[in-house]
Every structure is written in structure tokens, then in C-alpha cells.
Design a protein around this motif. Structure first.
Motif, PDB file in Angstrom:
ATOM      1  N   GLY A 172      56.903  26.040  53.631  1.00 33.33           N
ATOM      2  CA  GLY A 172      55.598  26.507  53.172  1.00 33.33           C
ATOM      3  C   GLY A 172      55.506  26.580  51.658  1.00 33.33           C
ATOM      4  N   SER A 173      54.299  26.847  51.176  1.00 33.30           N
ATOM      5  CA  SER A 173      54.073  26.947  49.734  1.00 33.30           C
ATOM      6  C   SER A 173      54.489  28.312  49.217  1.00 33.30           C
ATOM      7  N   ARG A 174      54.720  28.386  47.927  1.00 30.22           N
ATOM      8  CA  ARG A 174      55.064  29.660  47.292  1.00 30.22           C
ATOM      9  C   ARG A 174      54.459  29.703  45.897  1.00 30.22           C
ATOM     10  N   VAL A 175      54.426  30.891  45.332  1.00 33.50           N
ATOM     11  CA  VAL A 175      53.863  31.134  44.005  1.00 33.50           C
ATOM     12  C   VAL A 175      54.965  31.655  43.096  1.00 33.50           C
ATOM     13  N   LEU A 176      54.940  31.199  41.851  1.00 37.07           N
ATOM     14  CA  LEU A 176      55.884  31.677  40.840  1.00 37.07           C
ATOM     15  C   LEU A 176      55.182  32.685  39.941  1.00 37.07           C
ATOM     16  N   VAL A 177      55.821  33.819  39.727  1.00 33.35           N
ATOM     17  CA  VAL A 177      55.311  34.834  38.806  1.00 33.35           C
ATOM     18  C   VAL A 177      56.387  35.068  37.744  1.00 33.35           C
ATOM     19  N   PHE A 178      56.013  34.924  36.477  1.00 36.69           N
ATOM     20  CA  PHE A 178      56.962  35.069  35.384  1.00 36.69           C
ATOM     21  C   PHE A 178      56.737  36.410  34.675  1.00 36.69           C
ATOM     22  N   ALA A 179      57.756  37.256  34.705  1.00 35.92           N
ATOM     23  CA  ALA A 179      57.744  38.493  33.919  1.00 35.92           C
ATOM     24  C   ALA A 179      58.543  38.242  32.654  1.00 35.92           C
ATOM     25  N   ASP A 232      62.381  48.121  15.694  1.00 36.64           N
ATOM     26  CA  ASP A 232      62.337  47.210  16.823  1.00 36.64           C
ATOM     27  C   ASP A 232      61.797  47.889  18.071  1.00 36.64           C
ATOM     28  N   HIS A 233      60.958  47.151  18.799  1.00 33.23           N
ATOM     29  CA  HIS A 233      60.441  47.621  20.083  1.00 33.23           C
ATOM     30  C   HIS A 233      60.564  46.493  21.101  1.00 33.23           C
ATOM     31  N   ALA A 234      60.717  46.887  22.350  1.00 37.14           N
ATOM     32  CA  ALA A 234      60.754  45.927  23.461  1.00 37.14           C
ATOM     33  C   ALA A 234      59.435  45.990  24.215  1.00 37.14           C
ATOM     34  N   TYR A 235      58.998  44.816  24.696  1.00 36.22           N
ATOM     35  CA  TYR A 235      57.728  44.707  25.406  1.00 36.22           C
ATOM     36  C   TYR A 235      57.955  43.961  26.712  1.00 36.22           C
ATOM     37  N   ILE A 236      57.606  44.593  27.815  1.00 35.49           N
ATOM     38  CA  ILE A 236      57.631  43.928  29.119  1.00 35.49           C
ATOM     39  C   ILE A 236      56.195  43.567  29.451  1.00 35.49           C
ATOM     40  N   LEU A 237      55.956  42.292  29.746  1.00 38.90           N
ATOM     41  CA  LEU A 237      54.595  41.774  29.867  1.00 38.90           C
ATOM     42  C   LEU A 237      54.461  40.889  31.093  1.00 38.90           C
ATOM     43  N   CYS A 238      53.284  40.910  31.677  1.00 43.24           N
ATOM     44  CA  CYS A 238      52.957  39.988  32.754  1.00 43.24           C
ATOM     45  C   CYS A 238      51.439  39.974  32.913  1.00 43.24           C
ATOM     46  N   GLY A 239      50.891  38.797  33.220  1.00 43.05           N
ATOM     47  CA  GLY A 239      49.448  38.684  33.371  1.00 43.05           C
ATOM     48  C   GLY A 239      49.060  37.489  34.209  1.00 43.05           C
ATOM     49  N   LYS A 240      47.773  37.297  34.361  1.00 43.02           N
ATOM     50  CA  LYS A 240      47.243  36.288  35.278  1.00 43.02           C
ATOM     51  C   LYS A 240      47.681  34.876  34.916  1.00 43.02           C
ATOM     52  N   ASP A 241      47.883  34.608  33.622  1.00 43.77           N
ATOM     53  CA  ASP A 241      48.278  33.269  33.211  1.00 43.77           C
ATOM     54  C   ASP A 241      49.761  33.003  33.437  1.00 43.77           C
ATOM     55  N   MET A 242      50.477  34.002  33.938  1.00 42.27           N
ATOM     56  CA  MET A 242      51.895  33.833  34.259  1.00 42.27           C
ATOM     57  C   MET A 242      52.095  33.658  35.763  1.00 42.27           C
ATOM     58  N   VAL A 243      51.028  33.361  36.477  1.00 41.72           N
ATOM     59  CA  VAL A 243      51.082  33.142  37.928  1.00 41.72           C
ATOM     60  C   VAL A 243      50.755  31.676  38.199  1.00 41.72           C
ATOM     61  N   ARG A 244      51.668  30.936  38.844  1.00 40.93           N
ATOM     62  CA  ARG A 244      51.466  29.515  39.096  1.00 40.93           C
ATOM     63  C   ARG A 244      51.930  29.134  40.501  1.00 40.93           C
ATOM     64  N   GLU A 245      51.205  28.200  41.100  1.00 38.23           N
ATOM     65  CA  GLU A 245      51.654  27.631  42.370  1.00 38.23           C
ATOM     66  C   GLU A 245      52.886  26.765  42.107  1.00 38.23           C
ATOM     67  N   ASP A 246      53.902  26.922  42.952  1.00 31.96           N
ATOM     68  CA  ASP A 246      55.124  26.148  42.805  1.00 31.96           C
ATOM     69  C   ASP A 246      54.922  24.740  43.375  1.00 31.96           C
ATOM     70  N   LYS A 247      54.998  23.730  42.521  1.00 33.87           N
ATOM     71  CA  LYS A 247      54.868  22.335  42.947  1.00 33.87           C
ATOM     72  C   LYS A 247      56.230  21.647  42.843  1.00 33.87           C
ATOM     73  N   ASN A 248      57.200  22.267  43.520  1.00 32.13           N
ATOM     74  CA  ASN A 248      58.581  21.763  43.509  1.00 32.13           C
ATOM     75  C   ASN A 248      59.154  21.708  42.093  1.00 32.13           C
ATOM     76  N   TYR A 249      58.783  22.690  41.281  1.00 29.57           N
ATOM     77  CA  TYR A 249      59.324  22.748  39.929  1.00 29.57           C
ATOM     78  C   TYR A 249      60.804  23.092  39.980  1.00 29.57           C
ATOM     79  N   GLU A 250      61.558  22.522  39.044  1.00 31.31           N
ATOM     80  CA  GLU A 250      62.994  22.822  39.000  1.00 31.31           C
ATOM     81  C   GLU A 250      63.434  23.327  37.628  1.00 31.31           C
ATOM     82  N   GLU A 251      62.601  23.149  36.607  1.00 25.95           N
ATOM     83  CA  GLU A 251      62.945  23.636  35.274  1.00 25.95           C
ATOM     84  C   GLU A 251      61.726  24.246  34.605  1.00 25.95           C
TER      85      GLU A 251
END
Length: 742
Positions: free
Chosen positions: A553-560, A616-635
Motif C-alpha cells: 500500500g501507499s504511505r506518507v513521509l513526514v519530516f521533523a 544558541d537555541h534549538a528549534y524543532i519544526l514541522c509543517g504542512k510542506d514537510m508532508v509528502r506522498e512516498d513515491k518509492n523514494y530512497e534518498e
């Protein structure tokens, strides 16, 4: 006259020449906008558009100098008070600027400083008939059978283009009988409002014998001469024509049926604010009062004999009160909202347990307040910012929004379990935030320099709602221990995991990731956790491998993502834009191919912090543009930067370190798959693998104190009121109905 074409003509001129100016703004319906949003909000919106920067206020540093350096064209449409022009800051515009005003009152234009005045004439009968025919018949002249009726409607419109178009559109394709019926019930633009005021004025030539008073001159005559009667039910006026300090303590004594009082003090920023102290007690307020709003309330308290059993809304901003009522008074069952903000003499918030339906309480900037008694447990909104209150009552379990900014509070005895927004900026005595609730969407602990520990409630059985942004800032919290930083990181990643399933589901149902919330979390430090971000780098770019699906089946990639940067003196967090450009490469022979994407994350205006980062500060981020359908990506490859934008300048800030965590979501079942994650806390990571060795902070306590003394402090602005009403809609509806029926 309304609808005569003033706005249309102004818009034509504006559109024709706006490109020849450095900045421009067409502010339509000024009168209506001010009535709905308030003068401060409209002016801030106007200046933000001109200066192309969010959250601009007239008291922002160097604002007048910036305005003076640009040549602008603006249209202020439908102005009904010359003071509205002054408040917009037009006197500070640069040389060569043009200001176009439209108004129904020629005197307003004169008093507003207009150098040329053009009267828009009504259409003559010939052109009126043509305009009416175009909308009613879709031709230049009316049909013969409708000619006589067309002349009637043209006469009723009095040459108003708007009225002619509205009438023509309404009558298009209707029968003669329907046209005849419409003649009988036609109403013109603004006629109902004007008729209502006319009807009130015609009740009697004596203002004191009318049910409603809205004209400032009539109000002045009635109140200053104690001429009120039992007929008066409502008073709505601006206090710029009525001197607060001259009001008699018995001015309402004969108005036993008075239900509604709204008195706003309006003054230009070029003037001194009005005085609000008469150091006496008001003798009488009628017990029938439902709505009492009185800016710069001049008396020391509410009357001792006043029974607020019917009161729904109480707003006494900038008041002179030292107390509201005696402690033993509890007949407050109908009260829904209290706003006593900026009442600097108010010493104590009374016992409000009897106000069982109270939803909102705003005591911000009550600088003398040191104590707050018991509160009803159904309260939803509480603002105690800039007070001296050290302890919050326990009886606030249903609270949704809490603002304790700049309070000397050290810790919570109990955090409300339904809390969604918590503002704690510059709480210098705060040492602990424990058991923060799972639904908390907004937390601002900027500059809480004594804060040592932060913990969250167990979320094993809780799923994040994911309907709004999640924003957590712990900037300049120099005392935070490592366990607390770990808790903050873990909470952010848990929220991203929970969001991932919902994002994947909506991605396919809506064929687009919009609209989706974003997550921004910030804390002091220069370390990226290898536990949570397996893919990390000591610079601003990195490459990683995408794990094979292992499913049909299909899956979605989410990048944090996690970034480390030194933003010292780079401005507030809402001036920053976190930019991620990334490429996804599919396996050879698959349909995925090659994809290039860009994500831009920034904070909304409501996330205003007024903070300046240090170190120095650290930032953890995630948003709508970091959500992609996986099209057999490997890199995947990533490049990060941080852009700092001001009015006319942009600078890019170095990203020192970066990390990416890939979350794999089974799109069909919308559950996080086995390959997505195992409990990394059970893995033994070699400390040598974590290349992000903690570096010492570069600011000593003395240096930090010196830097903070130079910071721009929050001024006494009224913008804090714009975001405070987070209460449910039911009681607002009741208020609207109340105002309608009185």
C-alpha cells in the motif's frame, strides 16, 4: 449620501497611480471597521500593511521615522470623524504622499485637513435610468411595459448608483406584479439605521424622555444635569464630548430601567489621555443593568446599593476603582465577562464564586492588585499579566487560556487540565512548570530565567487534536535542567507523531495537505539529540536514506526537523522565517522520479513574544510542506537557512547544526508503521556518536542582565485585548440578543 459612488471613484484613482508610490493601502469602510474592531486594531492593521510588517503599532520604536521615510498613497474610505484621520498617523507620512478621504460629511473632510474637496453628484435621471436598465433588463433602456415602474424606482433611488444597481438586480426577470409589490416595501442603503435614530429622536424633543440616547450632546445634557427618567433604557456614546470628571455621583439616579451603558473614551495619540479620577463614590446604578462598559470609569467603586443580579457584561478598562464591591456580595449569577484591565488602583479581585457563569476575566495591568480570591470553576479565560499576584486559585480546572506574563508567581499548585494557552513571559520568580496538560497548544515562557524544571502529563492514552498550531517557546530560560529539555523535546516529537497520522489521512481525503497546522518549539541549547534525530549534521545541510516500505500500500513521509542557531539580536521569533529546501530521489525504474520541495515556517502575529534571543537555541519544526506522498523514494537531501526580515531589510542567519527525523505513515490504515519507529529510548547510543557536544553558553549572569536592560520593554498598548476572547459562542450570542432587545 451613501452609495453615490465615492468609493468607486476613489478606487479608480488609487488603482491608476498606486504603482508610482513606495507603499499603498486602500482601507475600506473605516467607520464600520472601527465600530467592529476598535480604533487601535484598525490603525495597527493599517500601519502593518503600509510598512509590510506584522504587529506594527504606533508606539513601536522608530515607527514615525520609518513612516516619514516613505512616499505612500492611501485611501481612507467612509470616514465619519476627523479624529479617525489623525489616529492613522497620516501626519508622519513622507514628502509627496497622497491621502484620499471619502466621507458623507463635508465638515469631516475640512476638519480632517483635506486641501481639495470634490463633491460626487447624484446621477441625473437619464444616466440613472440607463444604469438601472442595465442591471434590471441587461440592456440600455427599459422594456416599454416596465417604463413607468422603472421611472418610479429611479425616483426612489435619488441618483444613487448603488441603490440603482441593487434595485435592478433584485427586479431582474421579475413580473410586473412583483415590481409593483416591491415599490411598496423598498428600502434604501442605510435607511433602516437612520430611520431607527430618527424614530428615537422623534419620541420626544426632550432627550430625557427618549428610550435610547446615542447623541453625545443629548447624553451630556441628561447626565450633567441629572435629567434622566424611567424611560431611558440604553445609553451609547463616546466620552470625548463628555467630561468624565464632571459627572455627578447621582447622574443615573432617576434611570431605574436603564439596561445598557456603553461609554468609550476616544483620544488621539497626539493628545494626553483623559483623566479618570474624581475620588468619590457613585451613589446609584440601576439594578436592571445588563451591560456596563465604561472606559476611564471615574468613581472609586460600584455603588454599595447596586445589585448586579442582571449584569451580563462588566467592562471598566482604565478605571479609577479601588474595589468593585464588598466581599459578602455574591448575586452574580448572570455575569459572563469582566474586564478591569489597566485599572491601576484596583487592589484586590473580589470573591467571584457566585458568578457561576463567568467565562472571561481580564485584570491585566492592574498594577496594585496583589490578591485574587476564589474563582468559579467554569472560567475559560483569565488574564493577570502585569499584576503583583503571586498565587492563582485552584478553582480554575476548566480554564482554557491563562496569561501570567510579568507576574511574581513562583509555581503552580495545580495546572488546569483543559488549558490550551499559557503565557508566562518574564516571570522572573517562576521555577517550575509541572504536569502541563496534553491539550496545551500554546506556551510562551520567554525570559523565565529562573525556570528550572518542566514536565508534562502522561500522554499514553491521549491523541493530539491537531486542529491548530502548536507553539512552545522557552527562549532565554538559562536555568532549565537537562531533564526538562529532554521532556520538552519528547513532548514535541510525541505531538509530531500524533499529528502525522492525521496529516496523512487528510492528505488523501483532501488531495492536498492544506489546511494543516504547524509545530514550532524553541529552547536554549546547542545540542541535537541523536536519540530523536538519527540523521544529523554539524552544518546547515544533510543527506539521508529513506527506509523501504515493505508494504504494497501507499504511505506518507513526514519530516521533523531540528535546527541550532545563534539568533542574538536577531529580533523576535515572529520576525524569523525557517526555510527548508529538500529533494527526494526515487529508486531507479520507479515512477517517483525526482522531486524538489520548499518549506517556509514562520510564526503568526498572535505568537508575539517581544523577546530577543541570547545565545544558541534549538528549534524543532514541522509543517504542512514537510508532508509528502512516498513515491518509492530512497534518498533525501536537505538545505536549511533562517531569514530575518524587517521593513526593508533581509538577512540570513547561519544554521550551525541540523537534524531530520523521518516518520513513515501507512496511508491506508493511517497508523504509524513498524518501520517508522521503535522506542529509541531502549537503544544504547554511544555518546561518541552524538557529534553535537554541548558547548558552554556565552553569556554570564552579569552580561545577561546588562543585555536585558537595553531591551525594548512592552508598552501599555491595547493590542493585548485583540486575542483574549477564547470563550464559547453561546454567551456571546446571549449578549448580542440582549443588545438587540433593549
Amino acid at each position: 449620501m451613501g452609495g453615490i459612488g465615492k468609493t468607486t471613484l476613489a478606487e479608480v484613482v488609487y488603482m491608476e497611480v498606486r504603482n508610482t508610490f513606495e507603499s499603498c493601502c486602500f482601507l475600506q469602510d473605516v467607520r464600520e471597521k472601527i465600530e467592529k474592531k476598535g480604533k487601535e486594531s484598525v490603525r495597527n492593521e493599517f500601519l502593518s500593511i503600509l510598512l509590510k510588517e506584522k504587529e506594527i503599532r504606533i508606539d513601536t520604536p522608530f515607527i514615525r521615522e520609518r513612516l516619514n521615510n516613505i512616499r505612500v498613497i492611501v485611501v481612507l474610505d467612509d470616514v465619519n470623524d476627523p479624529e479617525q484621520v489623525d489616529r492613522m498617523g497620516v501626519k508622519d507620512f513622507g514628502d509627496g504622499s497622497k491621502i484620499i478621504l471619502t466621507s458623507r460629511d463635508r465638515q469631516v473632510l475640512k476638519n480632517g485637513g483635506a486641501t481639495q474637496i470634490h463633491k460626487v453628484e447624484e446621477l441625473n435621471p437619464k444616466y440613472s435610468l440607463q444604469l438601472f436598465s442595465i442591471t434590471a433588463f441587461k440592456q440600455l433602456n427599459p422594456s416599454v411595459d416596465f417604463l413607468y415602474l422603472s421611472y418610479e424606482f429611479v425616483w426612489l433611488a435619488h441618483g444613487s448608483p448603488l441603490a440603482l444597481k441593487i434595485l435592478g438586480a433584485k427586479l431582474y426577470s421579475k413580473s410586473i406584479e412583483e415590481w409593483k409589490s416591491e415599490v411598496e416595501k423598498i428600502s434604501m442603503h442605510d435607511m433602516l439605521e437612520e430611520m431607527g435614530k430618527d424614530i428615537v429622536d422623534q419620541e420626544s424633543k426632550y432627550p430625557e424622555e427618549r428610550k435610547r440616547l446615542w447623541n453625545p450632546k443629548d447624553v451630556y445634557q441628561v447626565l450633567n444635569n441629572n435629567k434622566g427618567t424611567v424611560r431611558t433604557e440604553g445609553i451609547n456614546f463616546g466620552m470625548y464630548q463628555v467630561d468624565n470628571s464632571q459627572l455627578s455621583p447621582t447622574c443615573f439616579e432617576n434611570m431605574s430601567n436603564l439596561r445598557y451603558v456603553k461609554s468609550e473614551v476616544t483620544w488621539s495619540w497626539t493628545e494626553k489621555p483623559p483623566t479618570n479620577g474624581v475620588d468619590i463614590d457613585i451613589v446609584y446604578l440601576p439594578n436592571e443593568l445588563r451591560y456596563l462598559e465604561w472606559s476611564y470609569y471615574p468613581f472609586k467603586s460600584l455603588p454599595l446599593n447596586f445589585n448586579p443580579k442582571n449584569l451580563v457584561v462588566l467592562k471598566l478598562q482604565d478605571g479609577n476603582m479601588e474595589q468593585l464591591w464588598n466581599e459578602d456580595f455574591q448575586d452574580l449569577v448572570n455575569l459572563r465577562e469582566i474586564d478591569v484591565s489597566f485599572s491601576k488602583k484596583l487592589r484586590k479581585i473580589p470573591n467571584l464564586l457566585g458568578a457561576i457563569n463567568l467565562k472571561s476575566l481580564d485584570c491585566s495591568w492592574c498594577e496594585s492588585s496583589v490578591e485574587i480570591s476564589e474563582l468559579p470553576n467554569m472560567l475559560h479565560y483569565l488574564n493577570l499579566s502585569f499584576t503583583r499576584i503571586e498565587k492563582v486559585p485552584d478553582s480554575i480546572e476548566h480554564l482554557e487560556t491563562l496569561d501570567l506574563s510579568c507576574c511574581p508567581i513562583a509555581k503552580f499548585s495545580k495546572t488546569p487540565r483543559n488549558l490550551r494557552e499559557l503565557r508566562m513571559t518574564e516571570c522572573n520568580s517562576l521555577k517550575s512548570l509541572s504536569e502541563l496538560p496534553p491539550d496545551l497548544m500554546y506556551l510562551n515562557a520567554n525570559d523565565c530565567m529562573s525556570l528550572e524544571s518542566v514536565s508534562f502529563t502522561d500522554r499514553t492514552f491521549h491523541s493530539f487534536g491537531g486542529e491548530s498550531d502548536l507553539f512552545m517557546v522557552f527562549s532565554n530560560c538559562f536555568s532549565l535542567n537537562q531533564d526538562s529539555i529532554d521532556n520538552i523535546e519528547a513532548n514535541a516529537m510525541l505531538n509530531i507523531q500524533s499529528l502525522s497520522e492525521k496529516w496523512a489521512s487528510r492528505y488523501y481525503k483532501e488531495f492536498s495537505p492544506d489546511p494543516l497546522p504547524k509545530l514550532i518549539c524553541c529552547f536554549l541549547g546547542n545540542k541535537i539529540s541523536a536519540n530523536r534525530f538519527e540523521n544529523h549534521s554539524m552544518n546547515s545541510s544533510l543527506n539521508l536514506k529513506i527506509a523501504p516500505s515493505g508494504r504494497s500500500g501507499s504511505r506518507v513521509l513526514v519530516f521533523a526537523i531540528c535546527l541550532v542557531a545563534d539568533l542574538t539580536d536577531s529580533g523576535r521569533i515572529e520576525d524569523l522565517e525557517f526555510i527548508c529546501e529538500y529533494q527526494l530521489v526515487a529508486a531507479s525504474g520507479s515512477d517517483g522520479g525526482f522531486g524538489e520541495y520548499k518549506s517556509e515556517l514562520f510564526c503568526e502575529a498572535k505568537h508575539w513574544t517581544n523577546g530577543i534571543f541570547m545565545g544558541d537555541h534549538a528549534y524543532i519544526l514541522c509543517g504542512k510542506d514537510m508532508v509528502r506522498e512516498d513515491k518509492n523514494y530512497e534518498e533525501a537531501s536537505f538545505q536549511f537557512c533562517i531569514k530575518h526580515s524587517t521593513f526593508n531589510e533581509e538577512e540570513y542567519i547561519e544554521v550551525k547544526k541540523c537534524g531530520v527525523d523521518v516518520i513513515y505513515v501507512d496511508a491506508e490504515r493511517c497508523t504509524i508503521t513498524d518501520v517508522m519507529r521503535c522506542d529509541k529510548s531502549n537503544h544504547n547510543f554511544n555518546s561518541q556518536e552524538d557529534a553535537n557536544t554541548e558547548e558552554p553558553h556565552h553569556h554570564s549572569a552579569t552580561e545577561t542582565s546588562t543585555r536585558r536592560s537595553k531591551r525594548h520593554r512592552i508598552t501599555e498598548t491595547r493590542t493585548r485585548r485583540s486575542n483574549r476572547h477564547r470563550v464559547t459562542g453561546d454567551w456571546n450570542l446571549e449578549i448580542h440578543l440582549l443588545l438587540y432587545y433593549i
